[in-house]
Each structure stands twice: as structure tokens, then as C-alpha cells.
Design a protein around this motif. Structure first.
Motif, PDB file in Angstrom:
ATOM      1  N   UNK A  31       1.704  -1.551  -0.101  1.00  0.00           N
ATOM      2  CA  UNK A  31       0.384  -0.418   0.281  1.00  0.00           C
ATOM      3  C   UNK A  31       0.570   1.304   0.205  1.00  0.00           C
ATOM      4  N   UNK A  32       1.663   1.481  -0.786  1.00  0.00           N
ATOM      5  CA  UNK A  32       2.526   2.860  -1.170  1.00  0.00           C
ATOM      6  C   UNK A  32       1.313   3.549  -2.365  1.00  0.00           C
ATOM      7  N   UNK A  33       1.156   4.403  -1.278  1.00  0.00           N
ATOM      8  CA  UNK A  33       0.237   5.496  -2.200  1.00  0.00           C
ATOM      9  C   UNK A  33       0.644   5.851  -3.458  1.00  0.00           C
ATOM     10  N   UNK A  34       2.352   6.114  -3.509  1.00  0.00           N
ATOM     11  CA  UNK A  34       2.631   6.645  -5.260  1.00  0.00           C
ATOM     12  C   UNK A  34       2.892   5.574  -5.831  1.00  0.00           C
ATOM     13  N   UNK A  36       0.521   3.260  -5.782  1.00  0.00           N
ATOM     14  CA  UNK A  36      -0.583   2.967  -6.422  1.00  0.00           C
ATOM     15  C   UNK A  36      -0.813   4.060  -7.280  1.00  0.00           C
ATOM     16  N   UNK A  37      -1.307   4.532  -6.858  1.00  0.00           N
ATOM     17  CA  UNK A  37      -0.826   6.847  -8.024  1.00  0.00           C
ATOM     18  C   UNK A  37      -0.470   6.020  -9.597  1.00  0.00           C
ATOM     19  N   UNK A  38       1.048   6.448  -9.699  1.00  0.00           N
ATOM     20  CA  UNK A  38       1.459   5.728 -11.147  1.00  0.00           C
ATOM     21  C   UNK A  38       0.857   4.785 -11.974  1.00  0.00           C
ATOM     22  N   UNK A  39       0.039   4.020 -11.127  1.00  0.00           N
ATOM     23  CA  UNK A  39      -0.570   2.349 -12.581  1.00  0.00           C
ATOM     24  C   UNK A  39      -2.144   3.795 -12.662  1.00  0.00           C
ATOM     25  N   UNK A  40      -2.482   4.172 -12.108  1.00  0.00           N
ATOM     26  CA  UNK A  40      -4.005   5.230 -12.818  1.00  0.00           C
ATOM     27  C   UNK A  40      -3.767   6.092 -13.843  1.00  0.00           C
ATOM     28  N   UNK A  41      -2.271   6.290 -13.759  1.00  0.00           N
ATOM     29  CA  UNK A  41      -1.656   7.669 -14.707  1.00  0.00           C
ATOM     30  C   UNK A  41      -1.185   6.943 -15.742  1.00  0.00           C
ATOM     31  N   UNK A  42      -2.374   7.708 -17.196  1.00  0.00           N
ATOM     32  CA  UNK A  42      -1.219   6.955 -18.034  1.00  0.00           C
ATOM     33  C   UNK A  42      -0.638   6.687 -18.070  1.00  0.00           C
ATOM     34  N   UNK A  43      -0.114   5.977 -18.945  1.00  0.00           N
ATOM     35  CA  UNK A  43      -1.293   4.336 -19.626  1.00  0.00           C
ATOM     36  C   UNK A  43      -1.427   3.456 -18.154  1.00  0.00           C
ATOM     37  N   UNK A  44      -2.226   2.915 -18.207  1.00  0.00           N
ATOM     38  CA  UNK A  44      -3.214   2.646 -17.331  1.00  0.00           C
ATOM     39  C   UNK A  44      -2.156   1.044 -16.787  1.00  0.00           C
ATOM     40  N   UNK A  45      -1.966   0.569 -15.666  1.00  0.00           N
ATOM     41  CA  UNK A  45      -1.736  -0.187 -14.936  1.00  0.00           C
ATOM     42  C   UNK A  45      -2.891  -1.586 -15.743  1.00  0.00           C
ATOM     43  N   UNK A  46      -2.258  -2.732 -16.255  1.00  0.00           N
ATOM     44  CA  UNK A  46      -3.551  -4.479 -15.982  1.00  0.00           C
ATOM     45  C   UNK A  46      -4.422  -4.007 -15.065  1.00  0.00           C
ATOM     46  N   UNK A  47      -4.328  -3.575 -13.609  1.00  0.00           N
ATOM     47  CA  UNK A  47      -4.638  -3.955 -12.063  1.00  0.00           C
ATOM     48  C   UNK A  47      -4.714  -2.436 -12.672  1.00  0.00           C
ATOM     49  N   UNK A  49      -7.812  -0.931 -11.676  1.00  0.00           N
ATOM     50  CA  UNK A  49      -9.142  -0.839 -11.320  1.00  0.00           C
ATOM     51  C   UNK A  49      -9.001  -0.423  -9.728  1.00  0.00           C
ATOM     52  N   UNK A  50      -8.058  -1.588  -9.087  1.00  0.00           N
ATOM     53  CA  UNK A  50      -8.420  -1.740  -7.125  1.00  0.00           C
ATOM     54  C   UNK A  50      -7.441  -0.681  -7.382  1.00  0.00           C
ATOM     55  N   UNK A  51      -6.620   0.272  -7.920  1.00  0.00           N
ATOM     56  CA  UNK A  51      -5.975   1.597  -7.979  1.00  0.00           C
ATOM     57  C   UNK A  51      -6.357   2.277  -8.199  1.00  0.00           C
ATOM     58  N   UNK A  52      -7.329   2.366  -8.716  1.00  0.00           N
ATOM     59  CA  UNK A  52      -8.787   3.850  -8.968  1.00  0.00           C
ATOM     60  C   UNK A  52      -9.388   3.478  -7.663  1.00  0.00           C
ATOM     61  N   UNK A  53      -9.821   2.377  -7.248  1.00  0.00           N
ATOM     62  CA  UNK A  53     -10.908   1.984  -5.851  1.00  0.00           C
ATOM     63  C   UNK A  53      -9.670   2.707  -4.612  1.00  0.00           C
ATOM     64  N   UNK A  54      -8.621   2.328  -5.170  1.00  0.00           N
ATOM     65  CA  UNK A  54      -7.662   3.162  -3.447  1.00  0.00           C
ATOM     66  C   UNK A  54      -7.996   4.190  -3.579  1.00  0.00           C
ATOM     67  N   UNK A  55      -7.394   4.710  -4.690  1.00  0.00           N
ATOM     68  CA  UNK A  55      -7.811   6.662  -3.838  1.00  0.00           C
ATOM     69  C   UNK A  55      -9.023   6.760  -3.974  1.00  0.00           C
ATOM     70  N   UNK A  56      -9.691   5.964  -4.749  1.00  0.00           N
ATOM     71  CA  UNK A  56     -11.286   6.819  -4.203  1.00  0.00           C
ATOM     72  C   UNK A  56     -11.111   6.818  -3.068  1.00  0.00           C
ATOM     73  N   UNK A  57     -11.138   5.557  -2.714  1.00  0.00           N
ATOM     74  CA  UNK A  57     -11.518   5.360  -1.091  1.00  0.00           C
ATOM     75  C   UNK A  57     -10.706   6.237   0.434  1.00  0.00           C
ATOM     76  N   UNK A  58      -9.563   6.800  -0.437  1.00  0.00           N
ATOM     77  CA  UNK A  58      -8.549   7.674   0.134  1.00  0.00           C
ATOM     78  C   UNK A  58      -9.012   9.199   0.234  1.00  0.00           C
ATOM     79  N   UNK A  59      -9.108   9.288  -1.039  1.00  0.00           N
ATOM     80  CA  UNK A  59     -10.061  11.172  -1.453  1.00  0.00           C
ATOM     81  C   UNK A  59     -11.634  11.058  -0.323  1.00  0.00           C
ATOM     82  N   UNK A  60     -12.283   9.667  -0.447  1.00  0.00           N
ATOM     83  CA  UNK A  60     -13.285  10.205   0.138  1.00  0.00           C
ATOM     84  C   UNK A  60     -13.989   9.444   1.324  1.00  0.00           C
TER      85      UNK A  60
END
Length: 142
Positions: A31-34, A36-47, A49-60
Motif C-alpha cells: 500500500x504505497x500511495x505513489x 498505486x497512483x502511478x498505475x492509474x495515470x496513463x498508460x494504465x496498469x493492467x490492475x 481498477x483496484x488502484x482507482x478504488x484505493x485512491x477514491x477511498x483515500x479521497x472520499x
């Protein structure tokens, strides 16, 4: 001066630890935020979806805390926005060179007894202490 909030801090720390444990147990990921975040910045990582959910949870999550308890933590920085941006860019370079951020090394790496993470966290802390000392007592700023 920041108000001392031991119970809120303990509860928040426990939630961070729980999230780190669940991410490792369910996805085998740190659970390293950097990272995780790097995987949702294009080019998107294959996984992505969970990265976006984790970041969304940290924001929401803070939005829910404010809605439930009405407490808003005031943020005020004496540093100009330009210095904050430059500091953020420097941290980004450091994270890249250090192979991870404080959450990855400090929370997850130390918990796994990683020597590399222990050394990295000690370097983070020593650098932080030296920076605060120089800025406050040598330069006389902020």
C-alpha cells in the motif's frame, strides 16, 4: 500549533494498517500511495481498477468523516503555493530515486522487516529533521 488528538490519530493509524494488511492479503500488493497512483495515470496498469478504488477511498473517506462528525481540519501554510509545488516535484523525484514513498516503506516495508525500507524510512526522517532545522534556524523562514 497543531492540536494533539491521540484517539483520532490511533483510529486513523489502525485504519491505515488495516487497509495495508487487506491490500497485501487480497491482492499481494504493498500500500504505497505513489506506486498505486502511478498505475492509474496513463498508460494504465493492467490492475488499474483496484488502484482507482484505493485512491477514491483515500479521497472520499475524509468527506464521510466531515459529514459524520462535522470536523474540518484547517490547513494553512505560510509557504507560497509556488514553493509547495516545487516541494511536491522534489518529493516526486525522491520517491522515484528511493524506490517508494513513506507509506510504502514506512508502513508496509517496516512491518515486513525489510532492511531496505527501514533504511529508507530512517533517511526520510533524518532528511525531514535536517530540512526543518535549516529552514527554521539557519535560513529563518517559515
Amino acid at each position: 500549533m497543531t492540536e494533539f488528538t491521540p484517539f483520532a490519530s490511533l483510529f486513523g493509524g489502525a485504519l491505515i494498517g488495516l487497509a495495508a494488511v487487506l491490500l497485501m492479503a487480497l491482492h499481494g500488493r504493498i500500500a504505497g500511495m505513489t506506486g498505486i497512483l502511478s498505475g492509474i495515470i496513463p498508460p494504465l496498469a493492467a490492475d488499474w481498477d483496484w488502484r482507482a478504488a484505493f485512491i477514491a477511498g483515500a479521497v472520499v473517506a475524509p468527506v464521510f468523516v466531515v459529514a459524520l462528525f462535522g470536523d474540518i481540519v484547517a490547513f494553512d501554510s505560510p509557504a507560497p503555493v509556488q514553493l509547495l509545488i516545487i516541494g511536491g516535484l522534489i518529493v516526486g523525484v525522491g520517491v522515484t530515486l528511493g524506490g517508494g514513498c513513506t507509506s510504502g516503506h514506512g508502513v508496509c516495508g517496516i512491518a515486513r522487516f525489510s532492511k531496505r525500507s527501514i533504511v529508507a524510512t530512517l533517511v526520510f526522517m533524518a532528511t525531514t529533521a535536517a530540512t526543518v532545522f535549516v529552514i527554521r534556524h539557519v535560513i529563518g523562514g517559515f
